[in-house]
Write an enzyme that holds these catalytic residues in place. Structure first.
Site, PDB file in Angstrom:
ATOM      1  CG  HIS A 263      56.534 -16.166  34.922  1.00  0.00           C
ATOM      2  ND1 HIS A 263      56.608 -14.795  34.905  1.00  0.00           N
ATOM      3  CD2 HIS A 263      55.285 -16.466  35.365  1.00  0.00           C
ATOM      4  CE1 HIS A 263      55.453 -14.295  35.334  1.00  0.00           C
ATOM      5  NE2 HIS A 263      54.637 -15.282  35.610  1.00  0.00           N
ATOM      6  CD  GLU A 264      53.896 -20.093  35.201  1.00  0.00           C
ATOM      7  OE1 GLU A 264      53.426 -20.029  36.356  1.00  0.00           O
ATOM      8  OE2 GLU A 264      53.547 -19.315  34.285  1.00  0.00           O
ATOM      9  CG  HIS A 267      53.751 -17.818  39.977  1.00  0.00           C
ATOM     10  ND1 HIS A 267      53.317 -16.709  40.647  1.00  0.00           N
ATOM     11  CD2 HIS A 267      53.690 -17.499  38.656  1.00  0.00           C
ATOM     12  CE1 HIS A 267      53.005 -15.743  39.776  1.00  0.00           C
ATOM     13  NE2 HIS A 267      53.226 -16.197  38.563  1.00  0.00           N
ATOM     14  CD  GLU A 293      53.084 -11.999  37.475  1.00  0.00           C
ATOM     15  OE1 GLU A 293      52.456 -12.970  37.945  1.00  0.00           O
ATOM     16  OE2 GLU A 293      53.470 -11.950  36.286  1.00  0.00           O
TER      17      GLU A 293
END
Lengths: 511, 511
Positions: A263-264, A267, A293
C-alpha cells in the site's frame, strides 16, 4: 517576464525546501526521534509550518502571480511553466482566504482534540472527546465560511484533499456504490466462510520484513532513492522525488505487514515517478488524496492480492515460512487474502467492506456540517449505520466512533477520498489493460516494471500539473465512474465465494 | 519591557526551531538519506541556513536588542534573561557585519572547494585543490576585513569557533605546549615500542557496536533522549537537549569504534546537560568549540583510556572478544590503548602527537593570513614541519596537507580549538578531582554518573550563558593553562613507557 517567473520559481523552491524540511521533521518524529523530544519537536514543526505559510502568502508572491498572468496565458496550458503559475495561484488563493488567527485556533484545537481522543479511545468513552470535537466542528464551520459562497458547506472541506471536487459528485458515486456493496456483503454472508486461520500463527517480524522488502525490490524499490523502516502506523513520506520513505509494521502472530508495505509503495512510487524537472516546485507531489489512494490501493489490492502475483510469490512465501504455509496450497492462500468479512475497524477491513466504512463516515460528516446531526448523537448514528451496512453490533466507542484519529484533529473531508481511491484504482486499471494485455503473464513471471512504467507515463510524471479531474481524464479518458470497481468486486467475490456476478442495480457511469 | 523580551524570545525560539530543522537535515543526510537525494538536500540545507540568517539579522531583532538594553542592565548578569539578550546581541553584531553577497560567495567557494578537495585527495595532488584554496583564502581575507579593527587578522577567524579568544592567547599556550610535546615524542622514540598488534584482527562490527553501546549505557545513555547510529565519519548532533544523536564507525579488522563513540558521547552529554529552561534559545548549546572538545576528549581519554575504566570494563571486553583478548592481560591492553606513535593522520593520532598535528596546522593558518606563507607553498611547509615535530616523512599530499576537509571549505580558525580542548579537559579534570576524590574507585565499580553530574552542575547546564573564558573560570577558577595537560601526558608516558616525568621546560600557567 522571464525574470519575474524565475523570481517566483525561486521563492516557491525555497518554500518547498522548507516544507520538505517539515516533512523530514515529521518523518523523523515517527521513525527515529527519541521520545523525550516530542514537545520540542512539536514546536519545531509548528514553526516550520507557520514560516512556510507566511512566506507563501507574502504580498510579493501575490504580486508576482498577478504580474505573471499574461505570461501564463502566452504559454501552452500543459507547459511546466503555465502549470506552475496556475497551481501556485490556486494554492495562494486558498491559503490567503483563512485569517492567521483562525489558523492558529484550528491548530490549537487540533492538538487538544488529538490529546482528548487518545484519552477517550483508551477509555472507550466518547464523552471525553465530545467537547473538543464540538470545538473542532465549530471552528471548521468558521473555516468553511472563509470560502463563501459555496454550493455546499462540505465543499470547502473536501477541496483541501480533493481540489475541485464537490460533495454532490461524491454523493452521486456513493449513491451507486452503497447498495452494490451492501448487496455483496449480504450475498457473501450467505456463503461458506473462507478459511484463513493459517494467516495467524508464528510469523517472526524479521522474516516478514525481509519478505516484504523482497516484494518491493521486485516492484522497483532501490536503496539509492528509497528507505523502508518500521513504525506503529505504516505511512509513506517523501523529501524529494529521489528520497521516498516507506514504513510498515509487523505483528509476530499474524502475516499482514506485507499488504501495508505494498500500500505504502503505491504512495511512494507515485511521488518517485514525478518528472524530475518539477523537483523543488509545488507540482512535485501527487495531485490529490483520491488519486494518491488509487495508487496505494492499486498496488496493494489489484497487484498484491491478484492471482498472478501469488503465482510468482507464493512458492517464495512458502519457502520463507515453511511451517506456516508449507501445507497450505496457493488457492487456499489466495482465497484467504481476498476474503470478505464485516469487521469493526476500517484499517483492517477487506476490499468490499472498506468503502462502506468510508460511506458511513462521509454521511455522518455531511450531516454534521449540514446541521442535521449533533455531535452528541454521533455514537448512536455510527452504531445504527454499522448495523445497517455491515450487519454488526458495535460493543463500545473504541471500536466504533473513536477508532479514527481524523475528526479529533479537525480532519473533516478526508475520508471520502479513501473510497474514491478504490473507485479510481479500477478505472486506471481497466485502461492499463488496454495497453498491457499480458499483465497477468508479466506478474506471474515477477515482472512489475512495465506496470510501473505505464503508470509513470500516464499519471505519475505529471505530479500536480493538472487538476485531479484532468489527471483522471488524461489516464482513463473518462470522468469518475464506480462501475469498474463494482465489476471488479463482483468478479472477485464470485471467484472466491462462487457468488453471483450480476450487479444488484444498474451501474451506469456517473458523469 | 517584559512584552518586548517575550517578543525577542519568541523570535529567537522560532529561529532556533528552524536552525534545529537544519541540524536534522544535516544529520539525516549523513545517517539516513538515500544517496540520490544529495543534490536536493543541498538546496534544502542552503535554504534553511539562509532563512535562519535572514530572520536573525532582521531589523526587528536589532530594534528589540537595542530597546532591551535597559532591561538587560536591570537584571543580574547571570540571569537567563540577561544572558539571552547579551549573547543574542553578540551573535547579531557578528551576523550583521558580513554582507549577504560575501556570505553567498563564501558558501559557493566552500562548496566548490569541497568538491575540489575530494578530487585532489583521491589523486593525492594538491595542485587540483590549489585554485579553490586560494579563492577561499582570498574570500576569508575579505571576511576578516568585515571585523576591522582587529589585533590580528586571525582573530576574527578564531572568534567564529572560540568567541572572544585572540590568536595571541593561543600562541602563548602553544608556545609552551610545543617544546613539551616534542620532548615527549623524542623521549618515547628512545623507549621500547608498546605491543598493540592484538588490537588488529577479527572484530565483528556488530559486537563492537554492542560493546560501545554497553559502555555508553553505563555513562548514562538512555534511548528516551539519545540515538546511536553508524556513519563513515563519527559525529554528534542534537535537535534538542532531549534529542542527542551520536554516531560511530567500526572496522571489522580493528578494535577502535569504542573510542570514537566515547568521544562523541562527550559532545552529546554536554548538550544534553544544558538547563532545560534554555531549550529553544540560542543558549542551548555548548559555549565554544574548545569547551566542547574538552568534553569529548575528557570522556574519550581521561575516562575511556584510564586504568580504573578498564579495571571495570576489561573483563567484559574479554568476554565479548574471547579469541582476540582472552590471552591479553589488562595491563597489556591498557598500555596498547595509551601508546604514543607518530603517524601521518590527525584523526588517528594518540594523545601526545594529536596536539602537535594541531599546532602545525595553526602555524600554517597564521602564516597564510599574515601573508608569510603562500598557498602554493603549503605542502612543503606542511611536510617540513611534520619532519620537525613528529620525525616522519610525508610520502604524498593525501597523507599530508590534503588529509583534512576544513580548509577546502574555508574553515580557517577551527583547528586550534582541538588542542585547546585537550588543555581545558585536564584543567576541568584536576578541578573535579578536588570534589570527587574517589573517582577512580567509582570508575572501577562502573559508576560514571557522579562525574556526569558534576560536569553538568559546573559546566553543561549553563550552555552559552557565559563566555568561554567565564565558563572556564567558573569551572576551574583559573584561566587557560597548559600545565595540567602537560603533567598528565608526562605522567601517562612515564606509566606506559617508564619515561621521565620531569617536564622539558618550566610550564608556568598562561595568564
Amino acid at each position: 517576464m522571464e525574470q519575474r517567473f524565475a523570481d517566483l520559481k525561486q521563492r516557491l523552491a525555497e518554500i518547498n525546501d522548507l516544507s520538505r524540511a517539515g516533512s523530514l521533521l515529521a518523518w523523523d518524529q515517527r521513525v527515529m526521534m527519541p521520545p523525550a523530544a516530542a514537545a520540542v519537536r512539536g514546536e519545531q514543526l509548528a514553526t516550520v509550518t507557520s514560516i512556510v505559510h507566511e512566506r507563501f502568502t507574502s504580498p510579493e508572491v501575490g504580486r508576482l502571480l498577478d504580474e505573471l498572468r499574461p505570461y501564463e496565458e502566452s504559454l501552452p496550458y500543459e507547459s511546466d511553466e503555465a502549470s506552475l503559475i496556475r497551481v501556485a495561484r490556486r494554492d495562494f488563493e486558498k491559503a490567503t482566504r483563512v485569517p492567521g488567527e483562525l489558523r492558529g485556533e484550528l491548530a490549537r484545537a487540533s492538538a487538544s482534540g488529538y490529546a482528548a481522543w487518545q484519552e477517550a479511545r483508551a477509555r472507550a468513552d466518547f464523552e471525553l472527546l465530545r467537547p473538543a470535537l464540538e470545538r473542532n466542528v465549530e471552528l471548521r464551520h468558521r473555516y468553511v465560511e472563509c470560502f463563501a459562497p459555496y454550493d455546499d458547506p462540505y465543499d470547502p472541506l473536501l477541496d483541501d484533499y480533493e481540489p475541485g471536487m464537490h460533495a454532490a459528485e461524491v454523493t452521486e458515486v456513493f449513491d451507486v456504490l452503497k447498495p452494490e456493496l451492501k448487496a455483496i456483503v449480504a450475498d457473501v454472508a450467505r456463503r461458506d466462510p473462507v478459511e484463513a486461520g493459517f494467516l495467524a500463527g508464528s510469523f517472526p517480524v524479521g522474516e516478514q520484513r525481509q519478505f516484504a522488502l523482497r516484494v518491493l525490490e521486485r516492484f522497483g524499490f532501490d536503496p539509492t532513492s528509497w528507505r523502508f523502516d518500521d513504525t506503529v502506523h505504516p505511512f509513506a513520506s517523501s523529501m524529494a522525488t529521489t528520497d521516498i520513505r516507506l514504513t510498515s509494521r509487523y505483528k509476530p502472530d499474524r502475516f499482514d505487514g506485507l499488504f501495508a508495505a505494498m500500500h505504502e509503495w503505491g504512495h511512494g512510487i507515485y511521488e518517485h515517478g514525478v518528472d524530475p524537472a518539477l523537483e523543488r516546485t509545488p507540482l512535485a507531489r501527487g495531485v490529490s488524496m483520491a488519486l494518491h489512494e488509487s495508487q496505494s490501493r492499486l498496488w496493494e489490492n489489484l497487484v498484491g492480492r491478484s492471482r498472478p502475483f501469488w503465482r510468482f510469490f507464493y512458492p517464495q512465501l512458502q519457502e520463507a515460512f515453511p511451517e506456516q504455509f508449507g501445507s497450505v496450497d496457493e488457492e487456499a492462500f489466495y482465497r484467504a487474502v481476498n476474503r470478505v468479512e464485516p469487521s469493526f475497524i476500517r484499517v483492517e477491513a477487506d476490499q468490499v467492506t472498506y468503502s462502506l466504512h468510508i460511506i458511513l463516515r462521509y454521511e455522518l460528516e455531511r450531516e454534521l456540517f449540514s446541521g442535521a446531526l449533533d455531535v452528541r448523537n454521533l455514537p448512536d448514528a455510527w452504531n445504527a449505520r454499522m448495523a445497517d451496512y455491515l450487519g454488526i453490533t458495535v460493543a463500545d466507542d473504541a471500536q466504533g466512533v473513536l477508532q479514527d484519529v481524523h475528526w479529533s484533529g479537525g480532519g473533516f473531508g478526508y475520508f471520502p477520498t479513501y473510497a474514491l481511491g478504490n473507485v479510481v484504482s479500477l478505472q486506471v486499471w481497466e485502461r492499463m489493460l488496454q495497453d498491457i494485455a499480458d499483465v497477468d503473464e508479466q506478474f506471474a513471471r515477477g515482472e512489475f516494471r512495465p506496470l510501473a512504467d505505464w503508470l509513470r507515463e500516464h499519471l505519475y510524471r505529471f505530479g500536480r500539473k493538472f487538476t485531479p479531474k484532468e489527471a483522471l481524464e488524461r489516464v482513463t479518458g473518462t470522468a469518475l465512474d464506480p462501475a469498474p470497481y463494482i465489476r471488479y468486486l463482483r468478479r472477485k467475490v464470485a471467484e472466491i465465494y462462487g457468488a453471483d456476478e450480476t450487479p444488484a442495480t444498474v451501474t451506469a457511469g456517473v458523469s
